[in-house]
Write an enzyme that holds these catalytic residues in place. Structure first.
Site, PDB file in Angstrom:
ATOM      1  CE  LYS A 229      -1.141  -8.755   3.802  1.00 47.67           C
ATOM      2  NZ  LYS A 229       0.109  -8.534   3.620  1.00 47.67           N
TER       3      LYS A 229
ATOM      4  CG  HIS B  64      -0.093   3.336  -4.096  1.00 46.13           C
ATOM      5  ND1 HIS B  64      -0.649   2.475  -2.981  1.00 46.13           N
ATOM      6  CD2 HIS B  64      -0.541   2.851  -4.931  1.00 46.13           C
ATOM      7  CE1 HIS B  64      -1.589   1.641  -3.770  1.00 46.13           C
ATOM      8  NE2 HIS B  64      -1.493   2.410  -5.473  1.00 46.13           N
TER       9      HIS B  64
ATOM     10  CB  THR C 134      -2.081  -4.326   3.624  1.00 41.85           C
ATOM     11  OG1 THR C 134      -1.239  -4.454   2.908  1.00 41.85           O
ATOM     12  CG2 THR C 134      -3.328  -3.061   2.234  1.00 41.85           C
TER      13      THR C 134
ATOM     14  CE  LYS D  65       5.646   0.619   5.795  1.00 42.03           C
ATOM     15  NZ  LYS D  65       5.278   0.063   5.540  1.00 42.03           N
TER      16      LYS D  65
ATOM     17  CE  LYS E 262       4.493  -2.101  10.151  1.00 44.08           C
ATOM     18  NZ  LYS E 262       3.382  -1.249   9.942  1.00 44.08           N
ATOM     19  NE  ARG E 263       7.867  -1.033   0.962  1.00 40.63           N
ATOM     20  CZ  ARG E 263       7.821   0.033   1.099  1.00 40.63           C
ATOM     21  NH1 ARG E 263       9.252   1.223   1.086  1.00 40.63           N
ATOM     22  NH2 ARG E 263       6.606   1.010   1.861  1.00 40.63           N
TER      23      ARG E 263
HETATM   24  C1  PLP Z   1       1.107  -7.159   4.001  1.00 45.08           C
HETATM   25  C2  PLP Z   1       2.383  -6.847   3.048  1.00 45.08           C
HETATM   26  C3  PLP Z   1       3.036  -6.282   3.230  1.00 45.08           C
HETATM   27  C4  PLP Z   1       2.554  -4.728   3.209  1.00 45.08           C
HETATM   28  O1  PLP Z   1       2.875  -4.364   4.872  1.00 45.08           O
HETATM   29  P1  PLP Z   1       2.477  -3.194   5.441  1.00 45.08           P
HETATM   30  O2  PLP Z   1       2.479  -2.997   7.352  1.00 45.08           O
HETATM   31  O3  PLP Z   1       1.078  -2.335   5.306  1.00 45.08           O
HETATM   32  O4  PLP Z   1       3.550  -2.526   5.253  1.00 45.08           O
HETATM   33  C5  PLP Z   1       4.459  -5.700   3.008  1.00 45.08           C
HETATM   34  N1  PLP Z   1       4.890  -7.010   2.974  1.00 45.08           N
HETATM   35  C6  PLP Z   1       4.326  -8.070   3.001  1.00 45.08           C
HETATM   36  C7  PLP Z   1       4.802  -9.167   2.334  1.00 45.08           C
HETATM   37  C8  PLP Z   1       3.015  -8.461   2.795  1.00 45.08           C
HETATM   38  O5  PLP Z   1       2.256  -9.727   2.729  1.00 45.08           O
END
Ligand code: PLP
Length: 752
Positions: A604, A313, A600, A499, A493-494
């Site tokens: 979304k 990953h 991901t 990032k 995101k985290r």
């Molecule tokens: C989709 C999702 C992530 C992943 O987000 P990235 O921008 O791809 O790091 C992290 N946390 C939650 C709650 C999510 O739904």
């Protein structure tokens, strides 16, 4: 029919009419009704079964998802409304399971949904963390961590009768299996199996999230990723991992024996997908168990190697776990002879140090075990897999070229469109028909309408509605005030340096200073963040602190706040994501090129009509290929250039800092107005890091980022051309359905 059943449940459970029940009671009635419906669904069964083993399953709340997959969500909504309730308020009663950290865990959850939807037999295997990751709160503009309990008396969890002994060197503990049903769309079901320590003791947690890390018989399933900045924390992770994989392996072998399967043909009955390195020890444990069953070691190794597949990953070193061999000796000595045997075989296959299992320092490389002794390894987006093959894992690729493949990540449309944006999905139903729900490619039909004024207006007004809903929700839940007529620019995101939330911080400062200098933007901008930082990751927490200080500074500045605001939501999780993605105009995907394996969140946002502002990284590249140059904003240095900087060690933040445009932005972090609000040590830490180190090359891309974002904000003002970009993004998002991904995994790897 359904209504009568709910009424009769209300009568038998609470001796009331449905309309007289409390929200809590309505929730319990629906929970029990849905559980009964799921009980009646057949299990997916075939000769061969997949076990998806993962330390994380970030599943989110289940009620709406189950209603959608049962095909009764509309009906239930109507019945609730007739009785004076809304499904949204009933769902508030359910607590979100805190079983994951970020994208990797959410991917596992999307995959389970798609596996069941495609009618494939596949169970998830993981741990039942009582307090999850942690609950984030802000105090004095800083992140504080608290336990996040989520297990309710009445819940989706089912306690099973399966209990296993888990043997450590100094003690044996018991593991009990719990089950959650995973329902496919209009279909059958699989199971998510979560193991819990029988003797777990929640009272071990005293202050915040601190607890005695050595009390193994009490602590194993309290938290996901307990702080591993000290030795006890590292060992605890090894204990947890072994607890997870030994429970899983024992369950798998027990099931096979009950079905009178020949264990020598394990790979004809079972395939195991190892999600990142955390579950890699299952290879060792399965070999051990087969050996114990009387199969000679060499054969056991060969059998297991044909059964296990590994997903990588990330290329960040921190995630390619290594453990000192001495930890295994101290915690699970029964695995040591197997590690040594595998190490000897690996040495025979390659004498390179880069592919060794036990390195010269005596550290065991978990990814190396998975690659040598599995039959498949995959990356999660085209660029990521390419970097694995040509850089990070190139010596492995030379050894096993046919084992490598790419599987670009995806998301389940049940949750991330039908569930969270019903307005958009019902509009699409009317416009292009419902085929897209079974095959997301059909979303492309929307392209026929890209010049249709009425359709563009509709898409825009649905976006506005979702923005209003978010505004109301955040006001009510977090007392945050947002101007619904501003542009919603969202980065959730985290929190991690790679990032680059700090890059967004520099843009905020740039915009703030510009407004202070007299600039008046035509349309106000709201920059929204949501992010948890790992509790021991100091710089990440300092970035949160900086954002919260900027939020306060701008909020209190009457000159600036009509045009710009910063909002950092607390405790970002799946539930909040479901409100945020549909409301976004701009999707921030600004990682340093080469570092974000896939992402991901980007998918979304796209599916819900946000336009991406991103680097040439991870799945952004594939989004770009799909939507074309006009419906995405790409900036920054490419991965080859970034990788070359690392190789040549020729990136020096100091040189970029000297730039007259960049310097004032960085300096502002430790300016007087910031110091009046924030904590000097934290702000100074971020400042120093940007000036002196900047490992993830923020300053390399900052100018291009600022110019690209300014151009994007300008383009937003042309409503029709912007709406067309939204439409193209929605139409092209079908490729990122996790149904497509799972079909590829099955065709190429699992062959169920
Ligand atoms: C989709 C999702 C992530 C992943 O987000 P990235 O921008 O791809 O790091 C992290 N946390 C939650 C709650 C999510 O739904």
């Amino acid at each position: 029919m359904l209504e009568q059943e709910l009424e009769s449940l209300a009568t038998t459970t609470y001796q009331k009419k449905l309309a007289d029940c409390t929200l809590q009671e309505v929730y319990v009635i629906l929970l029990n009704y849905v559980k009964k419906q799921i009980d009646d669904k057949p299990k997916i069964e075939r000769k061969k079964k997949l076990y998806y083993v993962s330390a994380e399953f970030l599943i989110g709340k289940m009620l709406s998802n189950h209603l959608i997959n049962l095909g009764i969500d509309q009906q239930v909504r109507q019945i609730l409304e007739k009785n004076g309730f809304s499904l949204a308020e009933v769902e508030e009663i359910e607590l979100e399971p805190s079983l994951g950290n970020g994208g990797l865990g959410r991917l596992a959850a999307c995959f389970l949904d798609s596996i069941a939807t495609l009618d494939l037999p596949g169970d998830g295997m993981g741990l039942l963390y009582h307090f999850g990751l942690f609950e984030q709160k802000y105090e004095n503009y800083k992140q504080c961590e608290y336990p996040n309990p989520w297990i309710q008396n009445q819940s989706w969890l089912n306690r099973s009768q399966h209990v296993y002994d888990i043997q450590f060197k100094n003690q044996t503990v018991q593991s009990r299996m719990y089950e959650l049903d995973v329902l496919g769309y209009h279909g059958k079901k699989n199971t998510l199996r979560l193991f819990d320590l029988e003797t777990v003791d929640e009272s071990l947690v005293k202050e915040g999230i601190d607890f005695d890390k050595t009390a193994i018989e009490k602590n194993l399933t309290l938290f996901l990723y307990p702080d591993d900045s000290d030795e006890d924390g590292k060992k605890l992770r090894v204990y947890q991992q072994y607890f997870m994989v030994s429970s899983s392996a024992q369950y798998i072998i027990e099931t096979l024996k009950q079905n009178h399967c020949d264990l020598r043909k394990l790979n004809e009955y079972v395939t195991i997908q190892i999600n990142d390195t955390h579950p890699v020890m299952i290879i060792l444990e399965l070999i051990r168990l087969l050996h114990k069953e009387g199969i000679i070691l060499k054969e056991a190794i060969s059998i297991v190697s044909q059964t296990c597949a590994y997903t990588n990953h990330t290329i960040l070193a921190e995630a390619l776990e290594t453990w000192p061999l001495s930890y295994f000796e101290e915690i699970v000595p029964q695995l040591v002879y197997i590690i040594e045997a595998l190490d000897a075989i690996a040495d025979q296959r390659s004498s390179l140090e880069t592919t060794a299992i036990i390195d010269a320092k005596g550290n065991v490389h978990m990814a190396a075990i998975a690659i040598h002794f599995g039959y498949s390894i995959n990356g999660v987006a085209a660029l990521h897999t390419h970097i694995l093959e040509t850089e990070e894992l190139k010596d492995f690729y030379q050894l096993y070229p046919t084992h490598f493949s790419n599987k670009t990540n995806g998301i389940t449309f049940r949750r991330w469109l039908l569930g969270c944006n019903r307005e958009l999905s019902t509009y699409l139903d009317k416009l292009i028909g419902e085929e897209y729900k079974n095959n997301a490619k059909y979303l492309e039909k929307l392209l026929d309408y890209q010049n249709n004024q009425d359709v563009l207006n509709q898409i825009r007004s649905i976006k506005q509605l979702k923005k209003q809903e978010l505004v109301t929700y955040l006001k009510e839940k977090q007392n945050l005030v947002i101007n619904e007529n501003s542009i919603f620019d969202i980065q959730v995101k985290r929190l991690h340096e790679y990032k680059r939330q700090q890059l967004n911080v520099l843009y905020i400062i740039y915009q703030y200073l510009k407004i202070k200098g007299g600039y008046r933007p035509q349309k106000p901008l709201t920059i929204i963040f949501g992010a948890k930082a790992a509790p021991a990751y100091v710089l990440a927490k300092d970035i949160i602190h900086t954002i919260l200080c900027l939020q306060k500074l701008i909020q209190d500045d009457l000159e600036v706040n009509p045009y710009l605001s910063v909002v950092m939501v607390e405790n970002y999780n799946v539930t909040l994501g479901e409100k945020l993605f549909p409301a976004a105009d701009i999707s921030e995907q600004i990682s340093l090129a080469s570092k974000e394996a896939s992402g991901t969140g980007n998918m979304k946002f796209m599916l819900n009509g946000a336009v991406t502002l991103g680097t040439d990284d991870g799945a952004n590249i594939e989004i770009h290929d799909l939507v074309g140059d006009d419906a995405i904003y790409i900036f920054g240095k490419k991965s080859e250039e970034v990788i070359a900087h690392y190789k040549n060690e020729d990136y020096h933040a100091q040189e970029y800092y000297q730039d007259e445009m960049i310097q004032p932005l960085v300096d502002f972090i430790i300016s007087q107005p910031m110091l009046e609000i924030g904590d000097k040590k934290s702000l100074k830490n971020l400042y120093d890091n940007l000036v002196k180190k900047d490992y993830f090359m923020t300053l390399l891309d900052v100018k291009d980022y600022i110019h690209t974002k300014d151009r994007m904000l300008q383009d937003y003002l042309d409503q029709d051309s912007w709406s067309k970009k939204m439409l193209v993004n929605i139409a092209k998002a079908g490729y990122f359905s996790s149904d497509r991904v799972i079909k590829q995994y099955n065709d190429d790897i699992w062959k169920l």
